[in-house]
Design an enzyme around this catalytic site. Structure first.
Site, PDB file in Angstrom:
ATOM      1  N   GLY A 224       0.844  -1.200   0.000  1.00  0.00           N
ATOM      2  CA  GLY A 224       0.000   0.000   0.000  1.00  0.00           C
ATOM      3  C   GLY A 224       0.869   1.236   0.000  1.00  0.00           C
ATOM      4  N   THR A 226       3.133   4.490   1.188  1.00  0.00           N
ATOM      5  CA  THR A 226       4.299   4.632   2.067  1.00  0.00           C
ATOM      6  C   THR A 226       3.894   5.152   3.439  1.00  0.00           C
ATOM      7  OG1 THR A 226       5.827   4.886   0.238  1.00  0.00           O
ATOM      8  CG2 THR A 226       6.470   5.896   2.337  1.00  0.00           C
ATOM      9  N   THR A 228       1.055   4.919   4.977  1.00  0.00           N
ATOM     10  CA  THR A 228       0.339   3.860   5.719  1.00  0.00           C
ATOM     11  C   THR A 228       1.319   2.786   6.150  1.00  0.00           C
ATOM     12  OG1 THR A 228      -1.519   4.304   4.284  1.00  0.00           O
ATOM     13  CG2 THR A 228      -1.647   2.324   5.638  1.00  0.00           C
ATOM     14  N   GLU A 246       5.544  -3.558   0.956  1.00  0.00           N
ATOM     15  CA  GLU A 246       5.695  -3.179  -0.470  1.00  0.00           C
ATOM     16  C   GLU A 246       4.957  -1.863  -0.633  1.00  0.00           C
ATOM     17  OE1 GLU A 246       7.616  -6.851  -1.339  1.00  0.00           O
ATOM     18  OE2 GLU A 246       7.484  -4.943  -2.359  1.00  0.00           O
ATOM     19  N   CYS A 280       2.497   0.708  -8.610  1.00  0.00           N
ATOM     20  CA  CYS A 280       3.681   1.239  -7.906  1.00  0.00           C
ATOM     21  C   CYS A 280       4.919   1.194  -8.793  1.00  0.00           C
ATOM     22  CB  CYS A 280       3.917   0.448  -6.633  1.00  0.00           C
ATOM     23  SG  CYS A 280       4.006  -1.320  -6.925  1.00  0.00           S
TER      24      CYS A 280
END
Ligand code: TXE
Length: 478
Positions: A224, A226, A228, A246, A280
């Site tokens: 999710g 960065t 968070t 990740e 991402c």
């Protein structure tokens, strides 16, 4: 459609009886609801997982691999359901949902079934002793996944996690619950033992954080954002939970003056705008060597403007809607910021669509030139169909620009001289680099990044290692 949690082999509502609405990104219409679960629901899911873990962890690798193959068969039989649900839930074009999300979800289970079958421990001989290394389950894992590639990423975690003998509680994004629900239906249909896989719907601050902080969770695999990710780490680290993060990325596509222009244009457009730039790994910074800058830019804009934006269910659509109105506003704010930072919008704006899409989250692919390489728009993750383009003179300058962000996930290099490409790839501080291609994935390779792109690697043997505890027994020779 009211979706349910899946706990201990049963579909059930949240104990609090509250619901979250799920909107279709293309139209803004509410088309489903998910339980707004809280701590009591998380508790019962973790308990179900814990109760199932001992027996599941003792099964032979070959038996667990059989279960993974059964789940793959079940997903395969619902291939078109996956594609149409994923497209409707995320707003991505049906062609992409079929070719990427559905295909990979089946492949993930098949790949890890094989990997688990072949996986065995090591033996290290000493002159007077023998060391036997084995890989034990970690225990109960929390698998938290985002909205951009819902089943692709959930299957990427569930398969190796249960394959290595763990039991899990999944928490999909509240914005894209549909295919997570389909996976639970498949798991229920194949008769996987109760409690091996559980799923709790809900938001991040409720079900998500209560799952991560639960004292009977041994492992957290999170994909999710960065910011968070750092919240998750704050909670999990002091409890010494095994953690894989990740997170986001701000990846460069480096176009060298000796590249094959036709394939480079297509590859760099695909890298910049796939899934409306909501991957991402997207190449959101395009660095072009000055000798080919003008030719590249002209053809790049042409190719971007040729993409068809619209109805995600239309086979000919190239670009769909963004995930939510909030996310669209975030992307729009970055485009406004780009102008304040001195950027020029070379193409962008809004598509003209039929009335039924008027409440959807739509924006045209946007290319911005003239930004400083240190500008916020060129170094922060926008996560939308927005690309900044920069010229550079020589390879060392390209490397310097590519490395000037806090992220370190991926990159691509386009050149006819592979040796030159390798030299650049080896100098970029990321977890992955593609040369003359992008998102070309061998499931045996490590996946992950450095810096603000996260901690740890999943993929191939790295997943098997993360989802197990390596243990050594040393036996002295008599
Ligand atoms: O992800 P979040 P979002 C980036 C992208 C995007 C940003 C936020 O920049 O704009 O992240 O996206 C759960 N404890 N990426 O909001 O918030 C949440 O419910 C435990 C990059 O979707 O990170 C969801 O299931 N869980 C990324 C999951 O975490 C929490 C792909 C992801 O939510 C939680 C998606 C908490 N405190 C977004 N807060 C990539 N690397 O691919 C939220 N969650």
């Amino acid at each position: 459609m009211d979706l349910m949690n899946y706990i201990g082999g049963k579909f059930e509502r949240a104990t609090g009886g509250e619901w979250l609405e799920v909107k279709e990104p293309a139209t803004g219409d509410v088309f489903a609801r998910v339980p707004l679960s809280g701590t009591p629901d998380v508790d019962s899911a973790v308990r179900a997982a814990r109760n199932a873990q001992a027996a599941w962890g003792q099964l032979a690798h070959s038996k667990r691999a059989e279960w993974l193959d059964l789940i793959a068969d079940g997903l395969e039989s619902r291939y078109d359901d996956i594609a149409s649900l994923e497209s409707r839930d995320t707003g991505k074009p049906i062609s992409l949902a079929r070719a990427v999300d559905a295909q990979r979800s089946v492949a993930n289970f098949r790949f890890f079934a094989e990997a688990i079958r072949e996986h065995e421990g090591e033996v290290f001989e000493m002159t007077d002793a023998t060391n036997f290394v084995s890989y034990r389950p970690v225990g109960v894992g929390a698998l938290i996944t985002p909205w951009n590639l819902p089943l692709y990423l959930l299957s990427w975690k569930v398969a190796p996690a249960i394959g290595m003998g763990n039991t899990v509680v999944c928490k999909p994004s509240e914005m894209t619950p549909m295919t997570a629900n389909l996976l639970m239906e498949v798991i229920d249909d194949v008769g996987l033992p109760d409690g091996v896989v559980n799923l709790v719907h809900g938001d991040g601050s409720g079900a998500g954080s209560s799952l991560v902080s639960h004292d009977d969770i041994d492992l957290v695999s999170f994909t999710g954002g960065t910011s968070t990710g750092s919240k998750v780490a704050e909670v999990a680290a002091p409890q010494f939970k095994k953690l894989s993060l990740e997170l986001g990325g701000k990846n460069s596509s480096i176009v060298l003056d000796d590249c094959d222009m036709d394939s480079t244009i297509k590859g760099v457009v695909r890298s910049g705008f796939m899934n409306q730039g909501q991957v991402c790994l997207c190449g959101s910074r395009v660095l072009v060597q000055e000798g080919v800058y003008d030719e590249f830019l002209r053809r790049f804009i042409e190719e971007v403007e040729s993409m068809r934006i619209g109805d995600p269910s239309d086979e000919k659509t190239d670009l769909g809607a963004l995930i939510s109105a909030d996310h669209l506003r975030k992307v729009e704010r970055y485009i406004e910021l780009a102008k304040e930072e001195g950027g020029t919008i070379l193409t962008g704006g809004y598509p003209h669509l039929p009335e039924k899409f008027s409440n959807g989250n739509w924006i045209a692919p946007t290319v911005i030139s003239g930004l400083g390489v240190d500008s916020r728009c060129s170094t922060e993750e926008i996560f939308g169909p927005v690309v900044s383009i920069h010229r550079f003179s020589d390879d060392s300058e390209a490397i310097e620009i590519a490395n000037n962000t806090r992220y370190g996930l991926a990159g691509s290099v386009w050149t006819s001289d592979v040796g030159r490409g390798r030299m650049i790839a080896d100098s970029i501080h990321t977890g992955m680099v593609w040369i003359n291609t992008w998102l070309h994935r061998d499931l045996r390779v490590p996946f992950g990044g450095v810096g603000d792109s996260g901690v740890g690697r999943e993929g191939g043997k790295w997943s098997l290692g993360f989802f197990s505890e390596a243990t050594n027994v040393c036996v002295k020779h008599d």
